[in-house]
Design an enzyme around this catalytic site. Sequence first.
Site, PDB file in Angstrom:
ATOM      1  N   ALA A 130      36.585  35.101 -94.854  1.00 38.47           N
ATOM      2  CA  ALA A 130      36.206  33.947 -95.665  1.00 38.47           C
ATOM      3  C   ALA A 130      35.648  34.448 -96.989  1.00 38.47           C
ATOM      4  CB  ALA A 130      35.159  33.113 -94.939  1.00 38.47           C
ATOM      5  N   LYS A 153      36.947  34.009 -77.745  1.00 38.43           N
ATOM      6  CA  LYS A 153      37.182  33.464 -79.088  1.00 38.43           C
ATOM      7  C   LYS A 153      38.587  32.890 -79.271  1.00 38.43           C
ATOM      8  CE  LYS A 153      33.728  36.339 -81.442  1.00 38.43           C
ATOM      9  NZ  LYS A 153      33.196  37.009 -80.225  1.00 38.43           N
ATOM     10  N   TYR A 178      18.917  41.795 -85.525  1.00 31.90           N
ATOM     11  CA  TYR A 178      17.856  42.062 -84.563  1.00 31.90           C
ATOM     12  C   TYR A 178      16.929  43.228 -84.892  1.00 31.90           C
ATOM     13  CZ  TYR A 178      20.930  39.134 -81.753  1.00 31.90           C
ATOM     14  OH  TYR A 178      21.712  38.107 -81.298  1.00 31.90           O
ATOM     15  N   ARG A 224      24.788  26.625 -79.939  1.00 30.45           N
ATOM     16  CA  ARG A 224      24.654  26.793 -81.387  1.00 30.45           C
ATOM     17  C   ARG A 224      26.057  26.941 -81.950  1.00 30.45           C
ATOM     18  NH1 ARG A 224      23.054  31.867 -82.158  1.00 30.45           N
ATOM     19  NH2 ARG A 224      25.047  32.351 -83.140  1.00 30.45           N
ATOM     20  N   ALA A 270      41.219  36.248 -90.675  1.00 32.52           N
ATOM     21  CA  ALA A 270      41.186  36.313 -92.131  1.00 32.52           C
ATOM     22  C   ALA A 270      39.745  36.182 -92.598  1.00 32.52           C
ATOM     23  CB  ALA A 270      42.044  35.198 -92.724  1.00 32.52           C
ATOM     24  N   LYS A 326      37.588  41.920 -84.294  1.00 27.28           N
ATOM     25  CA  LYS A 326      36.496  41.649 -83.362  1.00 27.28           C
ATOM     26  C   LYS A 326      36.984  41.766 -81.911  1.00 27.28           C
ATOM     27  CE  LYS A 326      34.668  37.955 -86.373  1.00 27.28           C
ATOM     28  NZ  LYS A 326      34.216  36.526 -86.382  1.00 27.28           N
ATOM     29  N   SER A 337      26.877  38.838 -80.806  1.00 31.75           N
ATOM     30  CA  SER A 337      25.920  39.592 -81.616  1.00 31.75           C
ATOM     31  C   SER A 337      26.603  40.583 -82.551  1.00 31.75           C
ATOM     32  CB  SER A 337      24.906  40.323 -80.728  1.00 31.75           C
ATOM     33  OG  SER A 337      24.089  39.418 -80.035  1.00 31.75           O
ATOM     34  N   ASP A 396      28.431  27.766 -85.269  1.00 34.09           N
ATOM     35  CA  ASP A 396      28.370  28.527 -86.520  1.00 34.09           C
ATOM     36  C   ASP A 396      29.548  28.176 -87.417  1.00 34.09           C
ATOM     37  OD1 ASP A 396      26.296  29.685 -85.150  1.00 34.09           O
ATOM     38  OD2 ASP A 396      27.334  31.574 -84.765  1.00 34.09           O
ATOM     39  N   GLU A 456      24.833  43.024 -75.089  1.00 34.15           N
ATOM     40  CA  GLU A 456      23.698  42.234 -75.550  1.00 34.15           C
ATOM     41  C   GLU A 456      22.534  42.240 -74.561  1.00 34.15           C
ATOM     42  OE1 GLU A 456      25.089  38.520 -77.794  1.00 34.15           O
ATOM     43  OE2 GLU A 456      26.770  38.991 -76.479  1.00 34.15           O
ATOM     44  N   GLY A 515      20.532  32.891 -78.595  1.00 34.08           N
ATOM     45  CA  GLY A 515      19.295  33.624 -78.410  1.00 34.08           C
ATOM     46  C   GLY A 515      18.052  32.795 -78.697  1.00 34.08           C
ATOM     47  N   ASN A 526      28.244  29.188 -79.491  1.00 33.06           N
ATOM     48  CA  ASN A 526      27.503  30.033 -78.558  1.00 33.06           C
ATOM     49  C   ASN A 526      26.867  29.135 -77.509  1.00 33.06           C
ATOM     50  OD1 ASN A 526      27.175  33.007 -79.856  1.00 33.06           O
ATOM     51  ND2 ASN A 526      27.303  31.457 -81.447  1.00 33.06           N
ATOM     52  N   ASN A 530      33.302  28.652 -87.237  1.00 36.68           N
ATOM     53  CA  ASN A 530      33.483  30.047 -86.857  1.00 36.68           C
ATOM     54  C   ASN A 530      33.508  30.191 -85.339  1.00 36.68           C
ATOM     55  OD1 ASN A 530      33.596  32.852 -86.878  1.00 36.68           O
ATOM     56  ND2 ASN A 530      31.374  33.054 -87.080  1.00 36.68           N
ATOM     57  N   GLU A 531      32.426  29.784 -84.653  1.00 37.59           N
ATOM     58  CA  GLU A 531      32.390  29.916 -83.206  1.00 37.59           C
ATOM     59  C   GLU A 531      31.276  29.052 -82.633  1.00 37.59           C
ATOM     60  OE1 GLU A 531      31.786  34.108 -82.717  1.00 37.59           O
ATOM     61  OE2 GLU A 531      29.598  33.927 -82.787  1.00 37.59           O
TER      62      GLU A 531
END
Length: 362
Positions: free
Chosen positions: A220, A135, A263, A302, A218, A181, A187, A304, A27, A325, A321, A318-319
Site C-alpha cells: 500500500a 489470511k 512490542y 480487532r 501488493a 508473509k 505480530s 486493521d 507469539e 493482544g 484478529n 488488511n486483516e
Amino acid sequence: MVPVSQAGRVEPVRTTIAVVFGGQSSEHGVSCLTAREVLAVIDRDRYDVVPVGITPDGRWVEETAVWDDLEPGALPSVRDGFPPFSWDRVREVDVVFPLLHGPWGEDGTIQGLFELAGVRYVGAGVMASAVGMDKPFTKTVFSAAGLPQLPYVTVQPWEWDAKRDRAEARIHALGLPVFVKPARAGSSSGVTPVHDWDQLEDAVLAARKFDPKVIVEAAAHDKREVECAVIQDERGMPIASEVGEIVVAADTDHEYYDFEAKYLDGTSTNVVPADLPETVRQRIREYALQAFDAIGCEGLARVDFFLTSSVGGGLVINEINTMPGFTPFSMFPKLWEASGVDYPELVERLIQLALQRPLGLR
C-alpha cells in the site's frame, strides 16, 4: 456439592475461570504479556482463577508467575517447574479465557477442544478462528462480502517447490514493492518487504520458517495504518469502538510496523482517536462490523485497515484478529478505553459474554 460456611449459611457457588496463555506459536511471549495484564484485573472476589500456561513444546502447567522481573525489551515465557495441568480438569471450569495468539490457539484448534469438552470460552468459535487466522481464506471471505482489499497471491508449498516459475510469474504481476508473509502467523512474524525481485526467494524462505503456505500482497503506497475494535453487547450484537492509528517514528530503522516496533523498542505510538474526518472514521467502523459478521466472529476482534493512495486514495481492509493482544502496548484495550470502556470492565464484559453463550451449535 453446595458449599456451606461454618455459620451454616449456604454460600453462592463461585465461577471458575481458566486463563490459558503461552502456546506453541511465535507469539508465545506476547500471549504471556497479555495474560499478565488480564490476570491482574479479573475480580478475585467474584471468580476463582486457574492460570494455565502452555509451554513452547506444548505441555500444560499451572503457571502462577506474573513476570515482574522482566528486563526492558524482554518477553516472558511459560517456565518449567510448575505442576502439570490435566486436560480433564478443563471440564471442571465454567469458562476458559484463551489468551493465545497465532497457530495452535487462535486458529480454531483449541476452540475445537473446548467445544468437544462442552466448556464455554471467550472469543470466536472454531470456524471464525480458523478463517481469521488463515489470511488467504480471510481475504476470500472478505471479497465475497464486498470489502475492499489490496491485490494478493497465495503460494502453496507444492507450487513454490515444483512450479516455481508459475508462482513467480503470479507474484511479479503484482508489481513492486510487495510484502511476503506467512499465511498463518501474527505480530508481523516472518514478514519481509520486497523492493527487488532478487529478494523474493529469501523473503519466501523467511516466511516458510513460520508457515509452509505463503501470501504475497501488493504494498500500500503512502499508507496510514488504522484500526477498529469490535465486541458484542449483552444481546450478542457487535458494536464498534473509536478508530485509532498506528504511527511508527520516522527516525527509526523500521520500514513497517514490525515485531520489534510493536512490542520491544517503543518506537510505535497508538494515536486514539485517529486524526481523520468523522465520515472516514464512520466508514471504518462500518467495515469493521461487516468484517466481524462476514467470518461469523464472536466475542471480540480487532480489524486493521490501510488508508492508501494505491487504490485511488481509498480505504482497504488488511486483516482481522480474533484474539487481539491486551498488552500495555496493544491497541484493542486503548480503543475501548477511548470509547468509554476501561480495561477491567472490558475483561468483565468478555467473561460475561462467554458465560451467557449457549453450548453446541449457535
